[in-house]
Design an enzyme around this catalytic site. Structure first.
Site, PDB file in Angstrom:
ATOM      1  N   LEU A 115       0.827  -1.214   0.000  1.00  0.00           N
ATOM      2  CA  LEU A 115       0.000   0.000   0.000  1.00  0.00           C
ATOM      3  C   LEU A 115       0.856   1.256   0.000  1.00  0.00           C
ATOM      4  CD1 LEU A 115      -2.640  -1.115   2.657  1.00  0.00           C
ATOM      5  CD2 LEU A 115      -2.660  -1.480   0.175  1.00  0.00           C
ATOM      6  N   ASP A 116       0.301   2.311  -0.583  1.00  0.00           N
ATOM      7  CA  ASP A 116       0.983   3.604  -0.570  1.00  0.00           C
ATOM      8  C   ASP A 116       0.501   4.430   0.614  1.00  0.00           C
ATOM      9  OD1 ASP A 116      -1.513   4.615  -1.317  1.00  0.00           O
ATOM     10  OD2 ASP A 116      -0.931   4.936  -3.407  1.00  0.00           O
ATOM     11  N   THR A 117       0.917   5.678   0.692  1.00  0.00           N
ATOM     12  CA  THR A 117       0.568   6.509   1.842  1.00  0.00           C
ATOM     13  C   THR A 117      -0.916   6.853   1.912  1.00  0.00           C
ATOM     14  OG1 THR A 117       1.186   8.509   0.625  1.00  0.00           O
ATOM     15  CG2 THR A 117       2.875   7.516   2.034  1.00  0.00           C
ATOM     16  N   HIS A 165      -3.960   2.785  -0.391  1.00  0.00           N
ATOM     17  CA  HIS A 165      -4.410   1.893  -1.464  1.00  0.00           C
ATOM     18  C   HIS A 165      -3.207   1.302  -2.196  1.00  0.00           C
ATOM     19  CE1 HIS A 165      -3.895   5.203  -4.347  1.00  0.00           C
ATOM     20  NE2 HIS A 165      -4.727   5.925  -3.656  1.00  0.00           N
TER      21      HIS A 165
END
Length: 140
Positions: free
Chosen positions: A16-18, A21
């Site tokens: 996941l990114d910040t 998602h």
């Protein structure tokens, strides 16, 4: 044309990114995983390709994002090869949540590289058909 080959993947937290998602680069990894699994289902694992002196290459990839994926989501990633004449082929890959919601679509152009000559083989579909024990997952 047969139904597309499909694998199910569960989104892992470290992907996941910040924003929480699935990181955009991981979509490419999921597509790559589905393509290798499709080749394996056709009876062409990576070591068989290497022994034959060939390897798949991506020449163009476009991803269209439709919905987000979050940690724990399950996504089905399809892989459908479209063969024509010449050294290149097309790949269509759809990402769909387990509930049927479309998430993304990848379209690409690939080839099969002769690892000695470092050139694309002239008939990639024919070469893969020769190597396959079951060419159906590859639409051959």
């Amino acid at each position: 044309m047969a139904d597309p080959f499909q694998v199910r993947i569960t989104v892992r937290g470290y992907e996941l990114d910040t924003q929480g998602h699935l990181n955009q680069a991981v979509y490419l990894q999921y597509a790559e995983h589905a393509r290798w699994e499709c080749l394996r289902a056709a009876g062409i694992p990576q070591d068989r390709l290497l022994a034959a002196g060939v390897g798949p290459v991506a020449m163009e990839v476009t991803v269209t994002y439709l919905r987000e994926l979050r940690g724990g989501d399950e996504v089905d990633v399809t892989c459908q090869f479209r063969w024509g004449e010449g050294r290149a082929f097309h790949i269509d890959q759809d990402y769909t949540r387990a509930d049927g919601t479309p998430v993304a679509r990848l379209t690409g152009v690939g080839g099969l590289l002769d690892l000695s000559a470092r050139r694309l083989v002239p008939d990639p579909g024919g070469r893969l058909r020769e190597l396959a024990t079951d060419p159906v997952p590859l639409n051959l």
